[in-house]
Write an enzyme that holds these catalytic residues in place. Structure first.
Site: not given
Length: 828
Positions: A40, A86, A130
């Site tokens: 990670r 993921h 958006y």
């Protein structure tokens, strides 16, 4: 079913393992830590990516969202990444995607974003529903040839799909875009660099494997931040490249420009990397409001899409160098700590610049080798097919007859293989050929293709057979990437002149400091005042408000430490330059903004010194005649809130202070015109909390006016000045030494004409005097103009005072810094 009872305690006992809890906790934590480190938080040295970055790019690749496709909703990309590769929170994935699209976060953004992706002010990006995104062209260089078995693949989290363990990475992305991450017990912070410089250094290492860091930094000048700015000095950069760790000072880009009406302003156009612009502007505004940053009248953020522009307007007469230095110290310069930590074969390592590039070169050698082998296998397969086709065309009539005479396709293939020794693949291809491919033109095309394929095979075999050729391929491909994406360096270097302090920017000059009873304070250059003959009125030196009066005037150097002693027995310390410099007619600034004075506390004595010598003492005298000596060491650590200098009786006040070395005589003068001289050794040294011992026996209505320290055989004169502007000089030799706590001798007559004594000073003949009145008139005159007379005399007029005005304070300008000398030097 088993016949054993379900509650049999022996069932499964052989599967129980006894482990010490501390061993299990240790191993489990290590497993967790390594999972975070490798899975990670840390980038891979080969492609410079963490797993989440790599998975986002690969998901976009699999979705066909390339730099040439239309933008896709960010939510779609996040969903594909989370669902296939993921399995973590969608917001974490989106935050990573946003960072990859921000041109102020990445030197070469890997994602081409469309919509609101945040700002340098810390504004968050719009919701993922958006915004839209697609791969940036440079991202495709990271994925180039991934279908050609160039990298290893592993199963995804649910074994449905496979994902790459690393990307082919056609350029050293770890250095180019840098990386930041915090793992368990370790962190990485790798700055971004200029792509062209990194590629040049990589080629240098390929061509000269013995090159060291000093050779590589000829190409990699230093980090190249997306926000530009400046790196202060190069030594820290070289250290970071040589060791993998370092601390760089990054300074904003700005300029000081002349503005309207003679004022100046500072225009900031580039900020240190990862600086939040809005917070920086807010911090500057807070410091201005709190009085920590002086000289600024306005602060505006005029930034737009074209770049950063923060305008800092300065007051008229403000010292731009001082404001600039304060801004650098607290706002416009920050430290970037380099920790070049990355995963090498799954293990975290701190790498030098050379080691980082060596690991990348090894990665590219493997990628190009595997790609060349893949392409060679494909070319050999194609050559084999073309050889079969050419043989078939040479015997086209017989081949056609054999196929026609066969019962089915399988028998046709068998006949062809038996007759012409075709392989299974060749026979399969021939029986599927169309009749149109039997033309002579088609034959020529096949022959040309075969020739080209054989040339490819020869080239690929040469690459695989020679490391020199392999490295040439890597070098050529690096140059192609550089030609396509190289740009100008954004971050510049400025000379490291050491730590620039506020004091370094203050000109060293002699100044006059004025303090009023209401604790207004200011400083003015000595050379503003011309020396006058005694008896003059002087000029305005301070605009004293109604009800206030001047209490102290003293000269100092701007770089001196000022120890300000108050009537309450406290002492404070500040640098002279911290006192605001204003015009003669200005009132000054309230001292409470500089010193934490209590109500009713006034500055009554001042000592200017950089530091005390080992044998030096601070000698003090109070209004009621007490005297004490305290070692200078006790004043070496003065708090911002001040410290106790003397413990005073309720009706007493500290009046005057001198620095002595144990060899002086002390002369105490009173307002009633008396003086006493005694050896300072008669006053033992004592702590700061002591009251002291009696120095002079005062008459009931008399008070101490001042203190002078003199050598035993000093040829100086004692200057005595009275409140009505009269004074005299008398050789100190005329004041005989006696024991302390005596009545003393008459020094000057304090009748109605003279008034009471205001000040006493030890002066030489060529000194100058600074005389200040209650109402702010100031005059500088030559000490030699004051008559040299005996004790118990009237004196002469020193300053012509208006009705109701009195002399407030006197100080001495030594000959070396006298006002007349300063004026003469200026005239010369």
């Amino acid at each position: 079913m088993s016949s054993e009872p379900a509650d049999d305690p022996d069932i499964g006992a052989d599967r129980v393992k006894h482990v010490r809890i501390e061993d299990e906790m240790e191993q489990s934590y290590i497993d967790y830590a390594m999972s975070v480190i490798a899975g990670r938080a840390l980038p891979d040295v080969r492609d410079g990516l963490k797993p989440v970055h790599r998975r986002i790019l690969y998901a976009m690749h699999e979705m066909g969202v390339s730099s040439r496709s239309s933008h896709r909703k960010s939510s779609s990309i996040v969903g594909e990444t989370m669902g296939d590769y993921h399995p973590h929170g969608d917001q974490a994935i989106y935050d990573t995607l946003v960072g990859m699209a921000q041109d102020f976060s990445m030197r070469y953004p890997l994602v081409d974003g469309q919509g609101n992706f945040g700002s340098m002010d810390g504004d968050p990006a719009a919701a993922m529903r958006y915004t839209e995104a697609r791969m940036a062209p440079i991202s495709e260089e990271l994925l180039e040839d991934i279908e050609k078995d160039t990298v290893d693949f592993s199963s995804n989290y649910d074994d449905r799909l496979t994902e790459p363990s690393v990307l082919p990475s056609a350029y050293p992305n770890l250095l180019v875009n840098g990386s930041t991450g915090i793992a368990v017990g370790m962190s990485t912070k790798i700055p971004p660099h200029n792509l062209g410089e990194v590629i040049d250094a990589t080629i240098e290492l390929i061509e000269n494997p013995d090159a060291d860091v000093s050779d590589l930094v000829e190409h990699v000048k230093g980090p190249d931040f997306p926000t530009g700015a400046n790196i202060v000095g190069k030594n820290a950069v070289r250290k970071a490249y040589a060791t993998g760790r370092g601390r760089l000072r990054v300074r904003a880009e700005y300029e000081v420009e002349e503005w309207q009406n003679g004022r100046e302003r500072i225009i900031v156009t580039e900020l240190p990397f990862q600086e939040n612009k809005a917070r920086m502007v807010e911090r500057i505004a807070n410091d201005v409001n709190d009085g920590k940053l002086e000289g600024i009248t306005d602060l505006r953020d005029e930034s737009d899409r074209n770049g950063v522009r923060v305008v800092i307007e300065l007051k008229r007469g403000a010292n731009a160098d001082v404001v600039e230095n304060k801004l650098l110290e607290h706002h416009l310069e920050k430290t970037f700590g380099v920790i070049n930590l990355a995963l090498v074969d799954g293990q975290p390592q701190v790498l030098t610049l050379k080691e980082t590039l060596e690991h990348y070169v090894e990665h590219r050698k493997e990628v190009v080798t595997r790609r060349s082998q893949f392409e060679l296998d494909e070319a050999e397969d194609r050559a084999h097919i073309l050889e079969g086709r050419l043989k078939a065309l040479e015997n086209v009539d017989d081949v056609v007859d054999r196929i026609q005479d066969s019962e089915d396709r399988d028998s046709a293939k068998a006949n062809l293989r038996e007759a012409y020794d075709f392989s299974e693949a060749q026979a399969e291809h021939i029986v599927r050929m169309q009749l149109g491919s039997l033309t002579s033109m088609e034959r020529a095309e096949i022959e040309d293709e075969y020739e080209g394929v054989m040339e490819t095979i020869e080239y690929l075999e040469s690459v695989l057979g020679s490391e020199e050729k392999l490295l040439e391929v890597i070098t050529d491909e690096l140059r192609e990437v550089k030609d396509e994406y190289d740009d100008d360096r954004r971050t510049s270097f400025v000379e490291d002149t050491g730590t620039v302090t506020h004091e370094d920017l203050i000109p060293e000059e002699e100044v006059v400091v004025v303090v009023t009873e209401d604790d207004y304070v200011k400083r003015m250059p000595v050379d503003q005042f011309d020396a006058q003959n005694r008896g003059g009125k002087g000029i305005i030196g301070a605009d004293v408000k109604e009800g206030d009066r001047v209490s102290k005037v003293f000269r100092a150097n701007t770089h001196d430490y000022v120890l300000a002693f108050t009537n309450h027995g406290q002492v404070y310390r500040l640098k002279t330059y911290e006192i605001p410099e204003v015009s003669r007619t200005a009132r000054g600034k309230s001292a409470v903004n500089l010193l934490k004075l209590d109500d009713g506390e006034e500055i009554t004595a001042v000592v200017t010194t950089d530091e005390f010598e080992d044998d030096e003492c601070v000698t003090m005298v109070t209004r009621n005649g007490y005297c004490k000596r305290t070692t200078g060491e006790d004043f070496s650590n003065i708090l911002s809130t001040g410290i106790i200098a003397a413990d005073l009786d309720e009706d007493d006040a500290l009046v005057d202070v001198e620095v002595t070395d144990g060899s002086k005589d002390l002369v105490i003068a009173t307002e009633g015109g008396m003086t006493i001289r005694f050896d300072e050794q008669e006053v033992r040294t004592m702590g700061r909390n002591a009251r002291g011992v009696r120095g002079i026996d005062l008459e009931d209505d008399d008070k101490v006016a001042g203190l002078v320290a003199t050598d035993h055989e000093d040829d100086k004169s004692l200057l005595t000045v009275t409140e009505n502007g009269y004074g005299k000089r008398t050789r100190l030799a005329n004041y005989r030494q006696q024991g302390r706590y005596g009545k003393g001798l008459i020094d000057i007559k304090t009748n109605d004409r003279n008034g009471r004594v205001t000040s006493v000073k030890a002066v030489e003949d060529d000194d100058d005097l600074v005389v200040m009145s209650d109402q702010g008139q100031i005059m500088i005159t030559h000490a030699s103009d004051v008559s040299l007379v005996g004790r118990n005399t009237m004196g002469v007029t020193i300053m012509d005072l208006d009705d109701g005005d009195n002399v407030a304070s006197v100080d001495v300008l030594p000959a070396a810094t006298g006002a007349a000398d300063a004026v003469d030097a200026a005239d010369d």
